[in-house]
Write an enzyme that holds these catalytic residues in place. Sequence first.
Site, PDB file in Angstrom:
ATOM      1  CE  LYS A 169      -1.912   2.904   1.955  1.00  0.00           C
ATOM      2  NZ  LYS A 169      -1.685   4.511   1.563  1.00  0.00           N
ATOM      3  CD  GLU A 244      12.508   1.349  10.516  1.00  0.00           C
ATOM      4  OE1 GLU A 244      12.721   2.131  11.335  1.00  0.00           O
ATOM      5  OE2 GLU A 244      13.187   0.325  10.374  1.00  0.00           O
ATOM      6  CB  CYS A 278      12.123   9.561   9.629  1.00  0.00           C
ATOM      7  SG  CYS A 278      13.430   8.515   8.618  1.00  0.00           S
ATOM      8  CD  GLU A 378       8.513  13.363  12.502  1.00  0.00           C
ATOM      9  OE1 GLU A 378       7.554  12.818  12.204  1.00  0.00           O
ATOM     10  OE2 GLU A 378       9.738  12.657  11.797  1.00  0.00           O
TER      11      GLU A 378
HETATM   12  P1  NAD Z   1       1.691   8.869   7.448  1.00  0.00           P
HETATM   13  O1  NAD Z   1       1.905   8.049   8.715  1.00  0.00           O
HETATM   14  O2  NAD Z   1       0.674   9.845   7.369  1.00  0.00           O
HETATM   15  O3  NAD Z   1       1.311   7.877   6.424  1.00  0.00           O
HETATM   16  C1  NAD Z   1       2.062   6.587   6.037  1.00  0.00           C
HETATM   17  C2  NAD Z   1       1.494   5.541   5.389  1.00  0.00           C
HETATM   18  O4  NAD Z   1       0.361   5.159   6.156  1.00  0.00           O
HETATM   19  C3  NAD Z   1       0.633   6.087   4.015  1.00  0.00           C
HETATM   20  O5  NAD Z   1       0.677   5.182   2.952  1.00  0.00           O
HETATM   21  C4  NAD Z   1      -0.605   6.252   4.355  1.00  0.00           C
HETATM   22  O6  NAD Z   1      -1.711   6.233   3.382  1.00  0.00           O
HETATM   23  C5  NAD Z   1      -0.761   5.133   5.529  1.00  0.00           C
HETATM   24  N1  NAD Z   1      -1.857   5.161   6.485  1.00  0.00           N
HETATM   25  C6  NAD Z   1      -2.512   6.246   6.855  1.00  0.00           C
HETATM   26  N2  NAD Z   1      -3.476   6.016   7.964  1.00  0.00           N
HETATM   27  C7  NAD Z   1      -3.401   4.795   8.082  1.00  0.00           C
HETATM   28  C8  NAD Z   1      -4.135   3.635   8.928  1.00  0.00           C
HETATM   29  N3  NAD Z   1      -5.148   3.960   9.662  1.00  0.00           N
HETATM   30  N4  NAD Z   1      -3.944   2.272   8.574  1.00  0.00           N
HETATM   31  C9  NAD Z   1      -2.818   1.877   7.905  1.00  0.00           C
HETATM   32  N5  NAD Z   1      -1.994   2.763   7.243  1.00  0.00           N
HETATM   33  C10 NAD Z   1      -2.393   4.006   7.319  1.00  0.00           C
HETATM   34  O7  NAD Z   1       3.195   9.172   6.993  1.00  0.00           O
HETATM   35  P2  NAD Z   1       3.454  10.264   6.167  1.00  0.00           P
HETATM   36  O8  NAD Z   1       3.060  11.714   6.227  1.00  0.00           O
HETATM   37  O9  NAD Z   1       3.350   9.656   4.611  1.00  0.00           O
HETATM   38  O10 NAD Z   1       5.157  10.208   5.991  1.00  0.00           O
HETATM   39  C11 NAD Z   1       5.708  11.018   7.087  1.00  0.00           C
HETATM   40  C12 NAD Z   1       6.193  10.541   8.380  1.00  0.00           C
HETATM   41  O11 NAD Z   1       6.834   9.010   8.040  1.00  0.00           O
HETATM   42  C13 NAD Z   1       6.898  11.054   9.420  1.00  0.00           C
HETATM   43  O12 NAD Z   1       6.383  11.073  10.729  1.00  0.00           O
HETATM   44  C14 NAD Z   1       8.363  10.424   9.080  1.00  0.00           C
HETATM   45  O13 NAD Z   1       9.038  10.733  10.267  1.00  0.00           O
HETATM   46  C15 NAD Z   1       7.949   9.084   9.034  1.00  0.00           C
HETATM   47  N6  NAD Z   1       9.123   8.483   8.405  1.00  0.00           N
HETATM   48  C16 NAD Z   1       9.750   7.533   9.032  1.00  0.00           C
HETATM   49  C17 NAD Z   1      10.740   6.632   8.656  1.00  0.00           C
HETATM   50  C18 NAD Z   1      11.919   5.858   9.319  1.00  0.00           C
HETATM   51  O14 NAD Z   1      12.363   5.033   8.615  1.00  0.00           O
HETATM   52  N7  NAD Z   1      11.722   5.752  10.577  1.00  0.00           N
HETATM   53  C19 NAD Z   1      11.220   7.098   7.226  1.00  0.00           C
HETATM   54  C20 NAD Z   1      10.429   8.015   6.547  1.00  0.00           C
HETATM   55  C21 NAD Z   1       9.387   8.501   7.197  1.00  0.00           C
END
Ligand code: NAD
Length: 471
Positions: A169, A244, A278, A378
């Site tokens: 997804k 992550e 991140c 963040e």
């Molecule tokens: P997000 O959590 O909003 O979305 C990530 C994914 O989760 C998307 O595909 C989204 O559609 C999906 N999602 C949303 N609601 C969901 C639910 N209820 N159930 C299952 N899936 C769901 O994050 P974002 O805004 O896309 O990305 C930014 C975030 O990602 C930041 O917090 C960043 O720190 C984190 N990040 C972490 C790492 C790491 O390796 N630790 C790397 C990159 C980004």
Amino acid sequence: MRNIDIIYINGAFVTPHGHETAELINPATEAVIGHVRLGDREDTLRAIAAAKQAWPAYARTSKAERIALLHRLHDAVLARADDINAATTEEYGGPVSRAAWVGAYAAKSFLLAAQTLQDYSLTRQIGSAQVVMEPVGVAGLITPWNSNAGFICNKLATALAAGCTVVIKPSEMSAIQTQVVTEALHSAGLPPGLFNIVNGRGDVVGAELSRHPDIAKISFTGSTAVGKTIQRAGADTLKRVTLELGGKSPTVILDDADFATALPLAVTAGFQNSGQACIAGTRILVPEHRLDEAIALARAAVERTQVGEPKDPQTQIGPMVSRKQWERVQSYIRVGVAEGAQLITGGEGLPAGIHAGFYVRPTLFAHVRNDMRIAREEIFGPVLCIITYRNEEDAIAIANDTDYGLQAIVLSGSDEHARAVGAQLRAGRVLINGLHHEPLAPFGGFKQSGIGREFGAFGLEAYLEPKSVIA
Ligand code: NAD
């Protein structure tokens, strides 16, 4: 104008059952550049069924067969690297200076997974037991928008290396990158069902994957809030999870560091991926008696940072991915001012000379206390905080006083000194005197930065279950 109206199930591009569409917007211009038709629950169930059907035969494949398949995937993705790079710039606003390597980086995941599998013992003897590492089952892989192609490829590569089949997804905001990657993966000609890719909303497709009994494991990269939702949803079926999540990483500048190089490096660490990283080092810790010097050097580095058109090779910071993200960053700048932090440079609004696009002004705050929201939450944009410490003990306490624990950087005149401080930091990765990377070392967070690790042998084990056979 792109019209992405297909998803990938059981080895074929198919029209989704879902009818909802989402706009794709170029964040540098705010122009609508396409539409994506989103899959729904029914599409998710079909994808899960395809992965489930393909799994038993795939789980029995040999190491050599999987390694050969990973090499095919590498070649197929590498052949489309330029298209992945272009999509990253167009759809995400990734500056070409960074976007130039994302396609090759995504492709390389498959070689790294192949090497990891090659070097890994899937069976070992422990006393009288033969311990066999078996694939966990069908995995659901959920990616964020800030490195969509890279995460799809790394998670897929590791899952396939382990013998899992998958449903992916991707971020719904990254449909152009997803489309290019899916075409590339399809061209490798794998047996149907090994990987299935469903564009869709997180609360629809992601949520179904998180609760479905046929999904044994979720590997998720994204926000801490959504990570918690996924873990709750998976609890009923005791899903294995790799999460992550976010970070608020400290860059600890020790008194013996060369400040003239340390401060610019700290600013670079904070502005990685236009601040949407991140691992961004967003809390810069400096000795309090050298605050003025640190502010002057950091300010000069921030003001030298070029913001603008992602296609310009000189650009270091492109636009934020979306209006929502732009507004989030603006609101944190207002919060910082309201909390009493000193705005050194940057601030609200568009950078000078820019009239459209989701661009923010690279922003530096000083006189930040570690209990302020801008130091704890963040922001996910180019907004940095300078925080002072009295002595090294205080520096370590401040660095560790966070809900997160993804990465920390220590800068010192001596590697040994930096390592001694690094040993006391609670973070999944500690970088000593530089922005280093080791692709086979485990990556992941302490505390609320996540659960589990990706990359290399630790990443592979996250898709394996040990079985003890005792005679
Ligand atoms: P997000 O959590 O909003 O979305 C990530 C994914 O989760 C998307 O595909 C989204 O559609 C999906 N999602 C949303 N609601 C969901 C639910 N209820 N159930 C299952 N899936 C769901 O994050 P974002 O805004 O896309 O990305 C930014 C975030 O990602 C930041 O917090 C960043 O720190 C984190 N990040 C972490 C790492 C790491 O390796 N630790 C790397 C990159 C980004």
